[in-house]
Write an enzyme that holds these catalytic residues in place. Structure first.
Site, short mmCIF file in Angstrom:
data_model
loop_
_atom_site.label_atom_id
_atom_site.label_comp_id
_atom_site.label_asym_id
_atom_site.label_seq_id
_atom_site.Cartn_x
_atom_site.Cartn_y
_atom_site.Cartn_z
N LYS A 191 0.85 -1.20 0.00
CA LYS A 191 0.00 0.00 0.00
C LYS A 191 0.88 1.24 0.00
CE LYS A 191 -3.69 2.45 2.43
NZ LYS A 191 -2.96 3.74 2.46
N VAL A 228 -9.16 0.90 4.03
CA VAL A 228 -8.32 0.07 3.17
C VAL A 228 -7.16 -0.51 3.98
CG1 VAL A 228 -6.71 0.13 1.22
CG2 VAL A 228 -8.94 1.24 1.04
N GLU A 267 8.73 -0.64 11.74
CA GLU A 267 9.85 0.31 11.73
C GLU A 267 9.22 1.67 11.97
OE1 GLU A 267 12.16 2.98 11.37
OE2 GLU A 267 11.99 2.79 9.20
N CYS A 301 13.30 9.22 10.07
CA CYS A 301 13.07 8.70 11.41
C CYS A 301 14.36 8.52 12.21
CB CYS A 301 12.29 7.39 11.36
SG CYS A 301 13.05 6.15 10.28
N GLU A 397 8.65 13.32 17.98
CA GLU A 397 9.20 13.38 16.64
C GLU A 397 8.61 14.58 15.90
OE1 GLU A 397 10.53 9.89 13.61
OE2 GLU A 397 8.44 9.90 14.21
#
Length: 495
Positions: A191, A228, A267, A301, A397
């Site tokens: 996706k 979805v 992750e 990240c 973050e």
């Protein structure tokens, strides 16, 4: 394998007609949604907006291909198809580069690394690894009830994989999931991220048009409907979910997958720290910290977004960072001299700016940056000092070009501050090598750079401790994520 025109002519680069790959066919959806060029804010093209029925069809195709085709057992076929895929990526590299720049905002330097060339190398790495990888291990005999029994282990594909990726490095994230999953014999539903669907759909077109990968083995869908994604994480026909994205979303995926006890690889986020020891080369540390923080406008990240400096050298190092930020050339990512491109969207830029403004309101000092620039979604390299180690800007973050500086008293204090995070993805340290290594070994993260060392490569396992994720991507460990071990035994005669 069918031959068609190249994936991107000038007409296809905008790609209102770019299609999903489901069960070996390139198909449209009932509706489309727009994707923007983040450097201009203008509509780049349109992607299929998959409905639940499309996701279910992709899952059914992957399930059927795993259960009924020979993909999971035919290593030679997998090697051949991965080699074809790598060749197609190489042949269409320039077209992929143009699309990645237009949709992702990637600069030329990034295309030569983790935005394109390194992901392509990942496919070759797993193609080569699969040729010689030991999928069988002999355990020898054991004695039981007066008889010998011979045992061995065979490694099999984990099954049908749902791969859900983020927008920041779509080629890296897609190929670091696709390549090892396919090498292991899994089938995949990939996706695309809603902000960067076109480049991921382009990978599906290459597979459909230039490889012998059987129908249903790879399915690529795009869409903005959360339902979805829910199909991919809850369907009983999915055996494994691999996801790259935010930690809150990772928690939700893990919860959704728990009902059917799916294997989960995550992750997730990071708030990594770079520690400058008092015996470090401050110039080197400042260049590394400044320019790594603005790589892809801070949308990474593993970037070290907290800079921990000895209190006695705080002002000196801050001035060096400020000077380096002043040398960052940002703007049009198609200009080869541009170092930093845009943020992905106006929404993301507003989020970054809001976090900076709250930090300043809470007492942080804005040394430089903190400005929106246009056209497009640019944000100036931003440096904050007098930051509380427990504050939002030091704990959450940001995903923007924002570096916070935190002073520490001694090595123990620096280690405590670095470990004061729910995350554990990466880190860096600068100083005398033996002392720096000793500090690095005390930090709870999955990757670490010492004096600017670069660990990121197709053969290097990448992943995090704590709430930065579960499992490892790339390297031989990345292949193992998509394999299951099955142990066999047969009678071997009397003892």
């Amino acid at each position: 394998m069918t031959e068609t025109s190249t994936i991107t002519s000038e007409r296809r680069a905008g790609a209102a007609d770019r299609r999903m790959l489901i069960d070996g066919q390139l198909v449209d959806a009932a509706q489309t949604f727009a994707t923007l060029n983040p450097a201009t804010g203008e509509v780049l093209g349109h992607a299929p907006d998959a409905a639940v029925a499309d996701a279910e069809a992709a899952v059914a195709a992957a399930r059927r291909a795993f259960d009924e085709s020979g993909w999971a057992t035919d290593v030679a076929l997998r090697v051949r198809c991965l080699e074809q895929f790598h060749n197609a990526l190489m042949e269409h590299r320039d077209e992929l580069a143009a699309l990645t720049t237009a949709e992702v905002g990637a600069t030329a330097a990034l295309l030569a690394g983790a935005q394109l060339d390194q992901p392509i190398a990942i496919v070759k790495y797993y193609t080569d690894l699969l040729r010689d990888y030991p999928l069988t291990e002999d355990l020898g005999n054991i004695e039981s009830r007066g008889a010998l029994h011979h045992r061995w282990v065979e490694k099999e594909a984990a099954g049908v994989v749902a791969a859900i990726i983020a927008y920041n490095y779509p080629n890296q994230l897609a190929l670091a999931k696709l390549a090892p999953a396919l090498a292991a014999g899994c089938t995949v539903v990939l996706k695309a991220a809603p902000d960067t669907p076109l480049i991921t759909l382009a990978l599906g077109e290459l597979i459909a048009n230039h490889t012998d990968i059987p129908a249903g083995v790879v399915n690529v869908i795009s869409g903005a409907d959360p339902q979805v994604g829910a199909v991919l994480t809850t369907s009983p026909d999915i055996d494994m979910v691999t996801f790259t994205g935010s930690t809150p979303t990772g928690r939700a995926i893990m919860s959704a997958a728990s009902a059917t006890l799916k294997k989960v690889f995550l992750e997730l986020g990071g708030k990594s720290a770079a520690i400058v020891l008092d015996d470090a080369d401050f110039g080197l540390a400042a260049v590394f910290s400044a320019f790594s923080m603005v790589t892809h406008a801070g949308q990474g990240c593993a970037l070290t977004s907290r800079l921990l400096v000895p209190r006695s050298h705080h002002d000196e190092i801050v001035e060096l960072i400020k000077t380096n930020f002043g040398h960052v050339r940002f703007g049009d990512p198609t200009d080869p001299s541009t170092y930093m491109g845009p943020l992905i969207s106006e929404k993301q830029r507003d989020k970054v700016d809001a976090m900076v403004q709250r930090a300043v309101a809470d007492g942080a000092t804005l040394v430089t940056g903190g400005e929106k620039k246009g056209p497009g979604f640019f944000y100036t390299p931003t440096l904050l000092t007098n930051v509380d180690a427990d504050s939002e800007i030091a704990q959450e973050e940001v995903f923007g070009p924002v570096l916070v500086v935190i002073a520490y008293d001694d090595d123990d204090d620096a280690v405590a501050i670095a470990n004061n995070s729910i995350y554990g993805l990466s880190g860096a340290v600068f100083g005398g090598e033996e002392r720096a290594l000793a500090v690095a070994r005390r930090i709870r993260t999955g990757t670490f750079s010492i004096n600017g060392g670069n660990y990121f490569s197709p053969d290097s396992p990448f992943g995090g401790f704590k709430q930065s994720g579960i499992g490892r991507e790339m390297g031989a460990a990345g292949l193992e994520e998509f394999l299951e071990a099955k142990t066999y035994a047969v009678p071997a005669g009397p003892a």
